[in-house]
Write an enzyme that holds these catalytic residues in place. Sequence first.
Site, mmCIF file in Angstrom:
data_model
loop_
_atom_site.group_PDB
_atom_site.id
_atom_site.type_symbol
_atom_site.label_atom_id
_atom_site.label_comp_id
_atom_site.label_asym_id
_atom_site.label_seq_id
_atom_site.Cartn_x
_atom_site.Cartn_y
_atom_site.Cartn_z
ATOM 1 N N LYS A 67 73.579 32.357 66.077
ATOM 2 C CA LYS A 67 73.402 32.818 64.688
ATOM 3 C C LYS A 67 73.917 31.712 63.784
ATOM 4 O O LYS A 67 74.755 30.889 64.195
ATOM 5 C CB LYS A 67 74.209 34.101 64.459
ATOM 6 C CG LYS A 67 73.742 34.920 63.278
ATOM 7 C CD LYS A 67 72.588 35.841 63.628
ATOM 8 C CE LYS A 67 72.011 36.512 62.417
ATOM 9 N NZ LYS A 67 70.954 37.478 62.745
ATOM 10 N N ASP B 4 67.070 35.804 58.503
ATOM 11 C CA ASP B 4 67.943 36.983 58.455
ATOM 12 C C ASP B 4 68.109 37.278 56.954
ATOM 13 O O ASP B 4 67.254 36.867 56.147
ATOM 14 C CB ASP B 4 69.293 36.691 59.139
ATOM 15 C CG ASP B 4 70.152 37.946 59.331
ATOM 16 O OD1 ASP B 4 69.828 38.759 60.200
ATOM 17 O OD2 ASP B 4 71.141 38.124 58.598
#
Length: 450
Positions: free
Chosen positions: A124, A164
Amino acid sequence: MIKKIIENLEKSNCSVDGIFIQAVSEVMNSLQPVIENDDRYETYAILERIVTADRIIQFKVQWVDDHNHVHVNNGYRIQYNNALGPYKGGLRFHPSVTEGMLKFLAFEQIFKNSLTGLPIGGGKGGSDFDPKGKSDFEIMNFCRAFMRELHLYIGARIDVPAGDIGVGNREIGFLFGEYKRITRNYDGVLSGKPFTFGGSLLRPEATGYGVVYFAQEMLKEELEEVLENQICTVSGAGNVALHTIEKLQHIGAKVVTCSDSEGTIYDPSGINLTLLRILKDDGRRLSLENYATQVQGSQYIKKADYPIGGHATWNIPCFAAFPCATQNELTEMDAQILVNNGCVAVIEGANMPTQPKAIELFLREGVLFAPGKASNAGGVAVSEFEMSQNASMEKWSYEKVDAKLKEIMCQIYKRVALTAKEYGKERNFVDGANIAAFKRLAEAMILEGV
Ligand code: NDP
């Protein structure tokens, strides 16, 4: 052993990583019966290795705004675990981004990716850059500056970021353009690219559509129920929320809410998706207040006017609830209201939107609860389909991607439900998801050696 691991993490990560500890604790609490039955996990120190990221990269992002002012933001990429495949996970641009938050998201990602059964590891990244109120050129300048650093660490077979919160098609386009300029490489280093240059059909829709496919399968198998003609509530108004609403409407459900960080819309006649897109799609972030002024009979409930500790979205009676905004948005108080109002299922679209005490309450009260790492895995699954298409220079049809997405969401549900049953935790999809994901990942870590 599990208690010791969490204590050690608390000592080493200080209080800034509270949300990371929350995510680790949830997984660890599910694993006791698995650990007890196989000595190899202790021999190979699997738990200690799984909670520790392979590497945490932090860099400076310096960029210039439209008024020639120079700004500096923090950039991060967390490469958490690549036992199952290249690191894979989104980039988040939001002022609340910290290393601790990204560690939580990356940790969740390794389990989610494992559950898909596809060859992808977990990572991430992101920045504390705030895209709100920025012009297209400022967004572009920031993305280019971000990629000037990030390109050093990623690659189609190394680490493949996606979008995201705050990072959609537009941002991925700018990031990819800069990557290509710097490296001269036209490869599948990012997923979620615009369709014109290597993106997959259905990637923007995939997370939201996948959430609904998971919900349909779970409701059919567990309760012999369908979503058609049922009232549903959705929180958020971003990529995941918009496509969850869209698919729910396709299949005949009635969605009566959406929300953003300032407030909630309650529209008893069903959310007008065309208007919502005008306000929120493609990075636009206009206030939802505009919705209420344009749709008669709808109501805008400002967050500031709602009692502390709860959210207006969850106060609206529904058959099924879909939290699709952000982490920890659904509190114990919200959960109690949902239960009192007869909600039968909660399906997470966001990552970890339900607080631990709210999850306990749902499980206790027999509300079907689908954790995000299972129900929102459709996005990363189609990202992997995009990687496959890029590697083979193919373009799959919309129908092919949709059929594969549906199939994968049904498989994830089955994997999670069967594992829960196998460990005597029937209908506990939190434990089912954590155990199934852990076993696949741990096996790979054992087989590849230390
Ligand atoms: P977007 O940026 O497109 O949308 C986020 C939405 O959540 C916006 O409506 C935003 O409102 C709202 N929001 C943000 N913070 C809060 C808050 N504190 N309270 C209430 N609303 C808030 O992001 P995505 O839709 O892509 O992501 C949503 C969630 O889904 C995240 O948890 C993400 O990690 C998860 N997810 C996303 C995937 C994807 O493919 N995009 C894949 C899997 C999971 P505002 O505009 O006012 O900030």
